[in-house]
Motif scaffolding. Structure first.
Motif, PDB file in Angstrom:
ATOM      1  N   ALA A 203       0.831  -1.213   0.000  1.00  0.00           N
ATOM      2  CA  ALA A 203       0.000   0.000   0.000  1.00  0.00           C
ATOM      3  C   ALA A 203       0.860   1.255   0.000  1.00  0.00           C
ATOM      4  O   ALA A 203       0.580   2.224  -0.723  1.00  0.00           O
ATOM      5  N   VAL A 204       1.915   1.260   0.805  1.00  0.00           N
ATOM      6  CA  VAL A 204       2.803   2.421   0.861  1.00  0.00           C
ATOM      7  C   VAL A 204       3.543   2.595  -0.457  1.00  0.00           C
ATOM      8  O   VAL A 204       3.720   3.722  -0.950  1.00  0.00           O
ATOM      9  N   VAL A 205       3.989   1.495  -1.044  1.00  0.00           N
ATOM     10  CA  VAL A 205       4.703   1.566  -2.325  1.00  0.00           C
ATOM     11  C   VAL A 205       3.829   2.212  -3.393  1.00  0.00           C
ATOM     12  O   VAL A 205       4.295   3.079  -4.156  1.00  0.00           O
ATOM     13  N   GLU A 206       2.583   1.823  -3.462  1.00  0.00           N
ATOM     14  CA  GLU A 206       1.684   2.402  -4.460  1.00  0.00           C
ATOM     15  C   GLU A 206       1.506   3.896  -4.242  1.00  0.00           C
ATOM     16  O   GLU A 206       1.475   4.684  -5.197  1.00  0.00           O
ATOM     17  N   GLN A 207       1.408   4.318  -2.986  1.00  0.00           N
ATOM     18  CA  GLN A 207       1.242   5.739  -2.692  1.00  0.00           C
ATOM     19  C   GLN A 207       2.498   6.523  -3.050  1.00  0.00           C
ATOM     20  O   GLN A 207       2.421   7.608  -3.649  1.00  0.00           O
ATOM     21  N   VAL A 208       3.665   5.979  -2.680  1.00  0.00           N
ATOM     22  CA  VAL A 208       4.921   6.675  -2.976  1.00  0.00           C
ATOM     23  C   VAL A 208       5.122   6.780  -4.488  1.00  0.00           C
ATOM     24  O   VAL A 208       5.548   7.825  -5.002  1.00  0.00           O
ATOM     25  N   LYS A 209       4.820   5.717  -5.217  1.00  0.00           N
ATOM     26  CA  LYS A 209       4.954   5.759  -6.677  1.00  0.00           C
ATOM     27  C   LYS A 209       4.052   6.830  -7.276  1.00  0.00           C
ATOM     28  O   LYS A 209       4.464   7.569  -8.180  1.00  0.00           O
ATOM     29  N   ALA A 210       2.828   6.908  -6.790  1.00  0.00           N
ATOM     30  CA  ALA A 210       1.899   7.922  -7.294  1.00  0.00           C
ATOM     31  C   ALA A 210       2.405   9.326  -7.006  1.00  0.00           C
ATOM     32  O   ALA A 210       2.336  10.220  -7.865  1.00  0.00           O
ATOM     33  N   ASP A 211       2.940   9.534  -5.809  1.00  0.00           N
ATOM     34  CA  ASP A 211       3.454  10.850  -5.441  1.00  0.00           C
ATOM     35  C   ASP A 211       4.670  11.227  -6.286  1.00  0.00           C
ATOM     36  O   ASP A 211       4.799  12.367  -6.754  1.00  0.00           O
ATOM     37  N   LEU A 212       5.572  10.271  -6.482  1.00  0.00           N
ATOM     38  CA  LEU A 212       6.804  10.548  -7.223  1.00  0.00           C
ATOM     39  C   LEU A 212       6.541  10.763  -8.714  1.00  0.00           C
ATOM     40  O   LEU A 212       7.343  11.415  -9.395  1.00  0.00           O
TER      41      LEU A 212
ATOM     42  N   THR B 147       7.250   0.937   7.083  1.00  0.00           N
ATOM     43  CA  THR B 147       6.377   1.661   6.160  1.00  0.00           C
ATOM     44  C   THR B 147       6.456   3.168   6.396  1.00  0.00           C
ATOM     45  O   THR B 147       6.393   3.954   5.451  1.00  0.00           O
ATOM     46  N   ASP B 148       6.634   3.573   7.645  1.00  0.00           N
ATOM     47  CA  ASP B 148       6.837   5.005   7.929  1.00  0.00           C
ATOM     48  C   ASP B 148       8.122   5.509   7.281  1.00  0.00           C
ATOM     49  O   ASP B 148       8.170   6.630   6.756  1.00  0.00           O
ATOM     50  N   LEU B 149       9.164   4.678   7.324  1.00  0.00           N
ATOM     51  CA  LEU B 149      10.445   5.059   6.732  1.00  0.00           C
ATOM     52  C   LEU B 149      10.301   5.258   5.225  1.00  0.00           C
ATOM     53  O   LEU B 149      10.747   6.274   4.673  1.00  0.00           O
TER      54      LEU B 149
ATOM     55  N   ASP C 227       8.262   8.411   4.578  1.00  0.00           N
ATOM     56  CA  ASP C 227       8.999   9.642   4.870  1.00  0.00           C
ATOM     57  C   ASP C 227      10.029   9.951   3.780  1.00  0.00           C
ATOM     58  O   ASP C 227      10.175  11.112   3.357  1.00  0.00           O
ATOM     59  N   ILE C 228      10.757   8.927   3.337  1.00  0.00           N
ATOM     60  CA  ILE C 228      11.753   9.146   2.288  1.00  0.00           C
ATOM     61  C   ILE C 228      11.064   9.574   0.994  1.00  0.00           C
ATOM     62  O   ILE C 228      11.526  10.483   0.294  1.00  0.00           O
ATOM     63  N   GLY C 229       9.934   8.934   0.690  1.00  0.00           N
ATOM     64  CA  GLY C 229       9.174   9.343  -0.485  1.00  0.00           C
ATOM     65  C   GLY C 229       8.735  10.791  -0.397  1.00  0.00           C
ATOM     66  O   GLY C 229       8.832  11.550  -1.378  1.00  0.00           O
ATOM     67  N   ALA C 230       8.267  11.199   0.775  1.00  0.00           N
ATOM     68  CA  ALA C 230       7.827  12.584   0.971  1.00  0.00           C
ATOM     69  C   ALA C 230       8.993  13.556   0.822  1.00  0.00           C
ATOM     70  O   ALA C 230       8.834  14.667   0.282  1.00  0.00           O
ATOM     71  N   ASP C 231      10.185  13.147   1.285  1.00  0.00           N
ATOM     72  CA  ASP C 231      11.373  13.999   1.146  1.00  0.00           C
ATOM     73  C   ASP C 231      11.731  14.189  -0.326  1.00  0.00           C
ATOM     74  O   ASP C 231      12.099  15.296  -0.758  1.00  0.00           O
ATOM     75  N   PHE C 232      11.633  13.119  -1.111  1.00  0.00           N
ATOM     76  CA  PHE C 232      11.899  13.228  -2.542  1.00  0.00           C
ATOM     77  C   PHE C 232      10.891  14.170  -3.205  1.00  0.00           C
ATOM     78  O   PHE C 232      11.266  15.007  -4.035  1.00  0.00           O
ATOM     79  N   VAL C 233       9.629  14.016  -2.847  1.00  0.00           N
ATOM     80  CA  VAL C 233       8.593  14.869  -3.442  1.00  0.00           C
ATOM     81  C   VAL C 233       8.849  16.334  -3.091  1.00  0.00           C
ATOM     82  O   VAL C 233       8.761  17.226  -3.945  1.00  0.00           O
ATOM     83  N   GLU C 234       9.186  16.600  -1.827  1.00  0.00           N
ATOM     84  CA  GLU C 234       9.429  17.979  -1.394  1.00  0.00           C
ATOM     85  C   GLU C 234      10.602  18.584  -2.149  1.00  0.00           C
ATOM     86  O   GLU C 234      10.542  19.751  -2.594  1.00  0.00           O
ATOM     87  N   CYS C 235      11.657  17.822  -2.320  1.00  0.00           N
ATOM     88  CA  CYS C 235      12.867  18.376  -2.926  1.00  0.00           C
ATOM     89  C   CYS C 235      12.748  18.522  -4.443  1.00  0.00           C
ATOM     90  O   CYS C 235      13.323  19.436  -5.031  1.00  0.00           O
TER      91      CYS C 235
END
Length: 339
Positions: free
Chosen positions: A217-226, A323-325, A328-336
């Protein structure tokens, strides 16, 4: 391990897995552990001696060497080649190749020791084990048990090896940043725990399946965000290629070769030139290292800098750590990478 017990964590949040001194309570935990899960000596060479000395009767499992683990070779040089690295996984190795006799589990040695329940990084899901430093001692309070090694600081025969970096040759040990490895390791941990504690095998297997679903579930969300980001980026040190491989992003290069080494003047100059030439928009720093180096390589450029932490130092150990890790890393990539 939810519903059965709670693992012990050998390397606490904020400590470096590359060089750490075990406390007396950690030594006692190791000596009474039934299982130890760690990434392996490629990440934590200082722990190998303590495992041999204190956990000789435990199942010692090196996750990096486990069957099916995606392995990527270290990248060298300040600027990385565009072709990257292909998988060097052990998918063709079956679990039948692994001996469960005491210490030798097909090269298994990571820094998590489980005493009846093994999770890694203190995760109740008997799976999420990240960075691999845990041991589980189910019903034993090791601080109250006097063992012969209790008064010694164990960091490899009692010596503190400091915060030295790992070798940058061979397999990159930051393999926990590939979600497929997290899922594979959950299954392996559940299998190991079931063998040691068959009465609770159903719980271990159920926990592993639940953990794998959470990772998906987290992978799908991070992929969508990235998918909404763009641009080139540079990292402080090369710890993220498993994440890059998993989520389809790639870094231009790394400021520092190793975690604990300062880059040479020539390397800094090469990265500065590469940032200018490629019009890099993002440089990642890390909480453990000198932010001045990031400012130096980005000087004079319109570059965003974001702190990223592959160890999840600020994340509380627990069932959702992994999953938090990733999140969080995905969110950092999106922010940057978002302009």
């Amino acid at each position: 391990m939810a519903g059965v017990g709670e693992p012990d964590l050998l390397v606490p949040p904020g400590a470096s897995p590359h060089g750490h001194s075990l406390k007396p309570s950690d030594a006692r935990a190791l000596s009474s552990a039934d299982a130890v899960f760690w990434v392996g000596d490629a990440l934590s060479p200082w722990l190998e001696g303590s495992l041999e000395e204190l956990a000789s009767d435990a199942h010692v499992v090196s996750l990096l060497e486990a069957p099916g683990t995606l392995q990527l070779e270290f990248r060298n040089g300040a600027v990385f080649a565009a072709d990257g690295h292909d998988d060097h996984g052990h998918d063709d190795h079956s679990h039948d190749d692994h001996s469960h006799d005491g210490h030798d589990h097909a090269d298994h040695d990571e820094h998590a020791h489980d005493h009846g329940d093994h999770d890694a990084h203190g995760h109740d899901h008997s799976d999420h084990d990240h960075d691999d430093h845990d041991h589980d001692h189910e019903e034993h309070d090791h601080d109250d048990h006097g063992h012969d090694h209790a008064d010694h600081d164990h960091s490899h025969g009692g010596h503190d090896h400091g915060d030295h970096g790992h070798s940058h040759e061979g397999v990159d040990p930051h393999a926990w940043l590939a979600p497929q490895n997290g899922k594979q390791w959950l299954a392996l941990i559940a299998e190991e725990l079931s063998e040691i504690d068959p009465a609770n095998a159903e719980i271990y297997q159920s926990n592993a399946l639940a953990g794998q679903a959470e990772i998906d579930a987290v992978v799908e969300q991070v992929k969508a965000d990235l998918s909404q980001t763009k641009g080139e980026f540079v990292v402080f040190h090369d710890a993220y290629q498993y994440f890059e491989h998993s989520f389809g992003v790639s870094t231009l290069g790394a400021i520092s070769l190793a975690d604990a080494s300062d880059p040479s003047v020539a390397r800094v100059a090469e990265i500065r030139d590469a940032i200018a030439e490629a019009n890099v928009s993002c440089v990642f720093s890390e909480p453990q290292f000198n932010p001045g180096l990031v400012a130096t390589v980005a000087e004079g450029r319109d570059v965003k800098s974001v702190v990223i932490d592959p160890l999840g130092t600020e994340i509380a150990p627990g069932a959702s750590f992994y999953t938090d890790l990733l999140s969080d890393i995905g969110a950092d990539f999106v922010e940057c990478l978002s302009r």
